[in-house]
Write an enzyme that holds these catalytic residues in place. Structure first.
Site, PDB file in Angstrom:
ATOM      1  N   HIS A  38       0.959  -1.274   0.039  1.00 23.55           N
ATOM      2  CA  HIS A  38       0.029  -0.118  -0.031  1.00 23.55           C
ATOM      3  C   HIS A  38       0.934   1.241   0.061  1.00 23.55           C
ATOM      4  O   HIS A  38       1.820   1.420   0.700  1.00 23.55           O
ATOM      5  CB  HIS A  38      -0.934   0.166   1.260  1.00 23.55           C
ATOM      6  CG  HIS A  38      -2.219   0.835   1.084  1.00 23.55           C
ATOM      7  ND1 HIS A  38      -2.030   2.219   1.045  1.00 23.55           N
ATOM      8  CD2 HIS A  38      -3.569   0.592   0.770  1.00 23.55           C
ATOM      9  CE1 HIS A  38      -3.197   3.021   0.973  1.00 23.55           C
ATOM     10  NE2 HIS A  38      -3.983   1.856   0.817  1.00 23.55           N
ATOM     11  N   GLY A 118       7.365  21.233  10.581  1.00 26.14           N
ATOM     12  CA  GLY A 118       8.597  20.383  10.611  1.00 26.14           C
ATOM     13  C   GLY A 118       9.504  20.741   9.537  1.00 26.14           C
ATOM     14  O   GLY A 118       9.385  21.732   8.807  1.00 26.14           O
ATOM     15  N   GLY A 127       9.483   9.206   8.215  1.00 27.03           N
ATOM     16  CA  GLY A 127       9.065   9.549   6.992  1.00 27.03           C
ATOM     17  C   GLY A 127       8.207  11.009   7.242  1.00 27.03           C
ATOM     18  O   GLY A 127       8.739  11.872   8.033  1.00 27.03           O
TER      19      GLY A 127
END
Length: 255
Positions: A38, A118, A127
């Protein structure tokens, strides 16, 4: 290769739960060692906030902003999507996720993909994460009795909007190794305009083209009652049925 968690509560409860869950995922999951079928870009891949009852989409957007800011403070790039998107090209999750974890190390360097929160640098372990407010969607999958994932891919392309299919359906083909089957995995982002039964029937119709049969289906996470009522009305040809005729709903309404 992933887990879907559904949490229901007040805005404050959900905010705390989302932050705690994302923090635990950042501790336990190492994306540099992760593999799966996925599409994904982060240990906590996506956090959607959806209004269910007695809450507005605006309140969901406020919670999304607070959660996104918190995750970003951990050194994880965060992108706002759907109703929280800060620019049109970030509204669609698939556009943000394109390239996935492996491709994001280069993608994030472009100014057009500077995170909303971020650092503008991929977090090797965790990630990147997408956070946003959106209306409820239905995650609906249909399983096929063929191990050929190319067939599932071809069917998915016909069913999804970008391939000329149903307006509010996103779809991909996946292989179910343990079953020796394949799956058309779908997100119905507006189940009132692209209904569950329409997606199911279209997969069945396209599967016949390849001599393939549907052997089952599944709903991932929670599903709005209205989405299943539409299915019942279609297949049972119920006339004039409404949500008010569902016993459990009437009981909930009087509590």
């Amino acid at each position: 290769n992933r887990t879907v968690l559904t949490m229901i509560g007040s805005p404050e409860q959900i905010k705390k739960a989302a932050i705690n869950t994302a923090k635990k995922a950042a501790e336990l999951i190492d994306m540099s060692k992760h593999q799966g079928a996925h599409p994904r870009m982060g240990a906590t891949d996506v956090i959607p906030f959806t209004p269910v009852s007695n809450v507005s989409i605006g309140e969901c957007k406020e919670v999304a902003l607070e959660v996104a800011a918190e995750i970003g403070s951990w050194g994880i790039p965060v992108y706002l999507y759907e109703d929280s998107a800060t620019r049109p090209e970030r509204r669609n999750l698939a556009d943000i996720r394109k390239g996935q974890y492996e491709g994001f190390f280069e993608k994030i360097k472009g100014e057009e993909w500077k995170p909303d929160f971020g650092p503008q640098e991929m977090n090797v372990k965790s990630g990147a994460t997408a956070v946003g407010a959106r209306v409820p969607l239905v995650a609906f999958n249909v399983n096929l009795d063929t191990p050929d994932v190319e067939i599932a891919d071809k069917i998915a392309k016909k069913v999804r909007y970008i391939g000329g299919g149903l307006r509010y359906v996103k779809a991909i083909g996946l292989k179910l190794e343990e079953r020796n089957q394949t799956q058309v995995s779908m997100n119905l982002v507006n189940y009132e305009k692209s209904a569950v039964y329409q997606a199911f029937e279209m997969v069945k119709m396209e599967a016949k083209r390849y001599g393939v049969n549907v052997v089952g289906s599944e709903v991932i996470g929670t599903v709005p009652m209205k989405a299943l009522l539409d299915v019942a009305e279609y297949y049972l040809q119920i006339e004039g049925f409404s949500l008010d005729q569902i016993l459990e709903k009437r009981l909930l309404d009087v509590q």
